[in-house]
Design a protein around this motif. Sequence first.
Motif, mmCIF file in Angstrom:
data_model
loop_
_atom_site.group_PDB
_atom_site.id
_atom_site.type_symbol
_atom_site.label_atom_id
_atom_site.label_comp_id
_atom_site.label_asym_id
_atom_site.label_seq_id
_atom_site.Cartn_x
_atom_site.Cartn_y
_atom_site.Cartn_z
ATOM 1 N N ILE A 218 -65.643 18.072 -38.820
ATOM 2 C CA ILE A 218 -66.933 17.409 -38.605
ATOM 3 C C ILE A 218 -67.793 18.358 -37.782
ATOM 4 O O ILE A 218 -67.626 18.495 -36.564
ATOM 5 C CB ILE A 218 -66.748 16.043 -37.931
ATOM 6 C CG1 ILE A 218 -65.840 15.160 -38.792
ATOM 7 C CG2 ILE A 218 -68.105 15.375 -37.724
ATOM 8 C CD1 ILE A 218 -65.590 13.783 -38.216
ATOM 9 N N ARG A 219 -68.703 19.030 -38.456
ATOM 10 C CA ARG A 219 -69.559 20.043 -37.841
ATOM 11 C C ARG A 219 -70.868 19.407 -37.369
ATOM 12 O O ARG A 219 -71.276 18.347 -37.880
ATOM 13 C CB ARG A 219 -69.898 21.131 -38.857
ATOM 14 C CG ARG A 219 -68.697 21.853 -39.457
ATOM 15 C CD ARG A 219 -67.925 22.638 -38.434
ATOM 16 N NE ARG A 219 -67.006 23.601 -39.059
ATOM 17 C CZ ARG A 219 -66.096 24.279 -38.387
ATOM 18 N NH1 ARG A 219 -65.953 24.092 -37.084
ATOM 19 N NH2 ARG A 219 -65.298 25.145 -39.017
ATOM 20 N N PRO A 220 -71.558 20.063 -36.424
ATOM 21 C CA PRO A 220 -72.929 19.639 -36.129
ATOM 22 C C PRO A 220 -73.747 19.646 -37.419
ATOM 23 O O PRO A 220 -73.602 20.534 -38.258
ATOM 24 C CB PRO A 220 -73.418 20.705 -35.148
ATOM 25 C CG PRO A 220 -72.166 21.235 -34.512
ATOM 26 C CD PRO A 220 -71.122 21.193 -35.593
ATOM 27 N N GLY A 221 -74.593 18.645 -37.588
ATOM 28 C CA GLY A 221 -75.345 18.491 -38.834
ATOM 29 C C GLY A 221 -76.112 19.744 -39.214
ATOM 30 O O GLY A 221 -76.747 20.376 -38.364
ATOM 31 N N LEU A 222 -76.055 20.093 -40.487
ATOM 32 C CA LEU A 222 -76.739 21.295 -40.962
ATOM 33 C C LEU A 222 -78.257 21.179 -40.861
ATOM 34 O O LEU A 222 -78.952 22.187 -40.763
ATOM 35 C CB LEU A 222 -76.337 21.576 -42.412
ATOM 36 C CG LEU A 222 -74.857 21.870 -42.678
ATOM 37 C CD1 LEU A 222 -74.608 22.029 -44.179
ATOM 38 C CD2 LEU A 222 -74.415 23.119 -41.919
ATOM 39 N N ALA A 223 -78.764 19.943 -40.888
ATOM 40 C CA ALA A 223 -80.216 19.768 -40.957
ATOM 41 C C ALA A 223 -80.846 19.346 -39.636
ATOM 42 O O ALA A 223 -82.055 19.511 -39.453
ATOM 43 C CB ALA A 223 -80.571 18.740 -42.032
ATOM 44 N N SER A 224 -80.054 18.793 -38.702
ATOM 45 C CA SER A 224 -80.672 18.222 -37.506
ATOM 46 C C SER A 224 -79.632 18.032 -36.417
ATOM 47 O O SER A 224 -78.453 17.774 -36.701
ATOM 48 C CB SER A 224 -81.322 16.872 -37.843
ATOM 49 O OG SER A 224 -81.855 16.251 -36.689
ATOM 50 N N SER A 225 -80.064 18.142 -35.174
ATOM 51 C CA SER A 225 -79.164 17.874 -34.057
ATOM 52 C C SER A 225 -78.860 16.384 -33.995
ATOM 53 O O SER A 225 -79.626 15.547 -34.482
ATOM 54 C CB SER A 225 -79.793 18.342 -32.749
ATOM 55 O OG SER A 225 -81.002 17.646 -32.504
ATOM 56 N N GLY A 226 -77.750 16.043 -33.405
ATOM 57 C CA GLY A 226 -77.358 14.640 -33.292
ATOM 58 C C GLY A 226 -76.819 14.062 -34.581
ATOM 59 O O GLY A 226 -76.656 12.837 -34.682
ATOM 60 N N THR A 227 -76.532 14.902 -35.560
ATOM 61 C CA THR A 227 -76.005 14.453 -36.845
ATOM 62 C C THR A 227 -74.715 15.220 -37.139
ATOM 63 O O THR A 227 -74.296 16.074 -36.365
ATOM 64 C CB THR A 227 -77.023 14.692 -37.972
ATOM 65 O OG1 THR A 227 -77.317 16.104 -38.043
ATOM 66 C CG2 THR A 227 -78.321 13.937 -37.722
ATOM 67 N N VAL A 228 -74.095 14.905 -38.275
ATOM 68 C CA VAL A 228 -72.840 15.562 -38.632
ATOM 69 C C VAL A 228 -72.870 15.994 -40.091
ATOM 70 O O VAL A 228 -73.606 15.443 -40.913
ATOM 71 C CB VAL A 228 -71.623 14.627 -38.398
ATOM 72 C CG1 VAL A 228 -71.499 14.250 -36.932
ATOM 73 C CG2 VAL A 228 -71.702 13.388 -39.270
ATOM 74 N N SER A 229 -72.048 17.002 -40.391
ATOM 75 C CA SER A 229 -71.779 17.426 -41.758
ATOM 76 C C SER A 229 -70.275 17.607 -41.885
ATOM 77 O O SER A 229 -69.579 17.890 -40.901
ATOM 78 C CB SER A 229 -72.513 18.733 -42.089
ATOM 79 O OG SER A 229 -73.920 18.550 -42.060
#
Length: 477
Positions: A380-391
């Motif tokens: 579960i990585r930090p979101g590719l598109a935005s902080s506070g999200t996941v990828s």
Amino acid sequence: MSRLLTRLAAIFFAVGVFLTSQCLATPQRAAAADPGYLMLHFTGEGSTGQQMYLSHSTDGLHWNDLNDGAPILRSTVGTKGVRDPALVRSPDGSKYWIIATDLCWGCGSTVDGSINNGSRSIVVWESTDLVNWSEPWLLNVAGAIPDGRNAWAPEAIFNPETNDYVLYWATNVPLDGKTKHRIFYARTKDFRSVTTPQIYIDRPGAQELIDTQIVEVPAGVGNYRYVRASGDGQITLEGSNSMLGTWTHLGNLSGIGLTGAQVEGPMWMKFRDRDEWTLYLDQYASRGGYMPVTTTNPSAVATYKLPASGSYHMGVNKKRHGSILNLTAAEESRVLARWPSTPAKRLQSYNFQDRYVRHANYDVRIDQNVGTSPDSQFRIRPGLASSGTVSFESVNFPGYFLRHSSNDFQLVRNDGTAQFAADATFRQVAGLADSTWSSFQSYNHPDRYIRHYAYQLRLDPITTATARGDATFRVTN
């Protein structure tokens, strides 16, 4: 040939042995905060061990496995296995290449087939930042060699005399009544096309020669600008002042008890804070992985020393034949940010608790009996598109993420576009059916959530109790 047979026996003894526990210690920065070192390597046999791994060191002797010890790249071309990688940086630092043997021992290959009818191509990846890599491609380097039968252990070094790269590798070929591995070379500017291969190194009689790596030595150290180490029954050292010129025999490491029957895969590293080098050697015969041999003058055989007990630590993964890069501060920052310690997780279905999210042939579904299969493991990585999200990045297909397209989910390689990043990014919120679990809201379609339907993963609006259950998951080990 005896060395080759010994090597093959050691290789096939290890077939089927896989690492079952991997970890990453937090890298400790040197007191002076100098940038560290990056090692690219493979770990062993099988389809998992024969992929691309990275390790980091602050002092060049103590190594930490990046990406929690999992591969950072997986070959999807040729034999779908890669060994003996080299990491090449352009002189201006604007491009990087990984080149590697297209070979997967124990993945359907045979000894005779790999030696006498193996891949004539090497596998190549390209990057502009050392962390985002292209799709791999095959570069046919040995196809133009008459009766050339394979292409093993590629290396490359920039040659300022010709303003291009000398690409060299081993090919098994019958010549002058002897069928054996010799080192060939060709020139290239882009690792997409090469000049006609020429013999680079040959040894007398039936002596095999597979592994060679060249190091450039600064002025004032020894008598040669370049030193190469080769595995040819010994670990033989040669020196030259012109990469494509005449090379002078300097000696071998038998004086410190190391021969080609014990070690292979020579890998150079220059310590950045002193005039000292280490020549890492792969202890293939004992299956011990790499050990460092140090010297203050690569061209002086008498200066090489075996390591003191406890003076180095290679990390958890076994390090096999690879390449080391002295990092810049910017490169180190990017690398450590891209592959931090992020343990593998699984997504358990709320309303079918014996089922977990997994990928199969790049499709994504919930299945039973996946256990700890890598197909059901994600970072579960930090979101590719935005902080506070996941990828969600696949463990066994690094660089591939869960992505929605037309409301369906696939496992897809990150192409670096803004559209991909948005499609692969989600907000982790309290579970729609149970607040102690989790649900995942689409970043670019916030009215929709990840859910399963007929066991297939979809992106849908959630309007019923059944859908809320379908859209609820537990993040678990």
